[in-house]
Design a protein around this motif. Sequence first.
Motif, short mmCIF file in Angstrom:
data_model
loop_
_atom_site.label_atom_id
_atom_site.label_comp_id
_atom_site.label_asym_id
_atom_site.label_seq_id
_atom_site.Cartn_x
_atom_site.Cartn_y
_atom_site.Cartn_z
N ILE A 14 0.90 -1.17 -0.16
CA ILE A 14 0.16 0.18 -0.56
C ILE A 14 0.58 1.63 0.26
O ILE A 14 0.75 2.44 -1.05
CB ILE A 14 -0.66 0.34 1.18
CG1 ILE A 14 -1.73 -1.08 1.17
CG2 ILE A 14 -1.96 0.80 1.02
CD1 ILE A 14 -2.71 -1.13 2.46
N VAL A 41 -10.03 1.82 5.85
CA VAL A 41 -9.82 0.42 4.55
C VAL A 41 -9.89 0.74 3.52
O VAL A 41 -9.44 0.59 2.70
CB VAL A 41 -10.51 -0.31 5.37
CG1 VAL A 41 -10.27 -2.12 4.24
CG2 VAL A 41 -10.30 -1.05 6.70
N LYS A 42 -11.21 2.06 2.79
CA LYS A 42 -11.71 2.47 1.61
C LYS A 42 -10.32 3.07 1.32
O LYS A 42 -9.93 2.62 0.09
CB LYS A 42 -12.87 3.08 2.21
CG LYS A 42 -14.37 1.77 2.24
CD LYS A 42 -15.54 2.68 2.15
CE LYS A 42 -16.72 1.88 2.22
NZ LYS A 42 -17.97 2.48 2.09
N ARG A 45 -7.65 1.06 0.95
CA ARG A 45 -7.59 0.15 -0.87
C ARG A 45 -7.70 1.12 -1.63
O ARG A 45 -7.42 0.81 -3.45
CB ARG A 45 -8.88 -0.29 -0.98
CG ARG A 45 -9.50 -1.83 0.25
CD ARG A 45 -10.75 -2.05 -0.47
NE ARG A 45 -10.22 -3.20 0.69
CZ ARG A 45 -10.14 -4.62 0.51
NH1 ARG A 45 -8.91 -5.29 0.08
NH2 ARG A 45 -9.58 -4.91 1.93
N TRP A 118 -0.89 -5.50 1.88
CA TRP A 118 -2.40 -6.58 2.58
C TRP A 118 -1.71 -7.37 2.90
O TRP A 118 -1.00 -8.52 1.65
CB TRP A 118 -3.08 -6.28 1.20
CG TRP A 118 -3.91 -4.74 0.99
CD1 TRP A 118 -3.25 -4.03 0.30
CD2 TRP A 118 -5.28 -4.14 2.50
NE1 TRP A 118 -4.10 -3.05 -0.08
CE2 TRP A 118 -5.23 -2.90 1.64
CE3 TRP A 118 -5.36 -4.76 3.43
CZ2 TRP A 118 -6.05 -2.78 2.24
CZ3 TRP A 118 -6.60 -4.41 3.59
CH2 TRP A 118 -6.99 -2.99 3.39
N SER A 123 -4.84 -5.44 6.86
CA SER A 123 -3.63 -5.06 6.20
C SER A 123 -2.79 -4.49 7.26
O SER A 123 -2.89 -4.64 8.72
CB SER A 123 -4.41 -3.14 6.73
OG SER A 123 -3.40 -2.24 6.87
#
Length: 160
Positions: A14, A41-42, A45, A118, A123
């Motif tokens: 990430i 979390v969104k 991503r 990830w 995470s």
Amino acid sequence: MIKKKTYKPGSATIAQNKRARHEYFIEEEFEAGVVLQGWEVKALRAGKVNISDSYVLLKKGEAFLLGATITPLNVASTHTVCESMRTRKLLLKQREIDSLFGRINREGYTVVALSMYWKNAWSKIKIAVAKGKKTHDKRNSIKDRDWKINKDRIMKNANR
């Protein structure tokens, strides 16, 4: 027949803290889970995270990540307050926390975040016990890196 997805290390990165390897001698690395909220979390991503100024603080037998910025998305929920620089709890085993606490109490050691990635659906963050470099140490690291690049270039052209 459905094939099970295999985990490929390094493919799910990430964010990375490249500056940490330049400014610190890395002694030992640990993998920790991170307690996150739904909007975070969104945002992870979507890749909206910066851990370049982050470090780990140990207090009352728990580890916390400070300085990591997770920028909320525009479509984040309106009923939650999105605080991008909040302190996030790290999930480590008690033995690992005790080891970190013992090494931090020594002179000049700190714990920095190296990368966030990830691992399956979780995470994770890679943290490291590190000691700060002096200016001459940084120059030596740059010189060694440049020599390695030149050596690889010479060896590649020598085989022709």
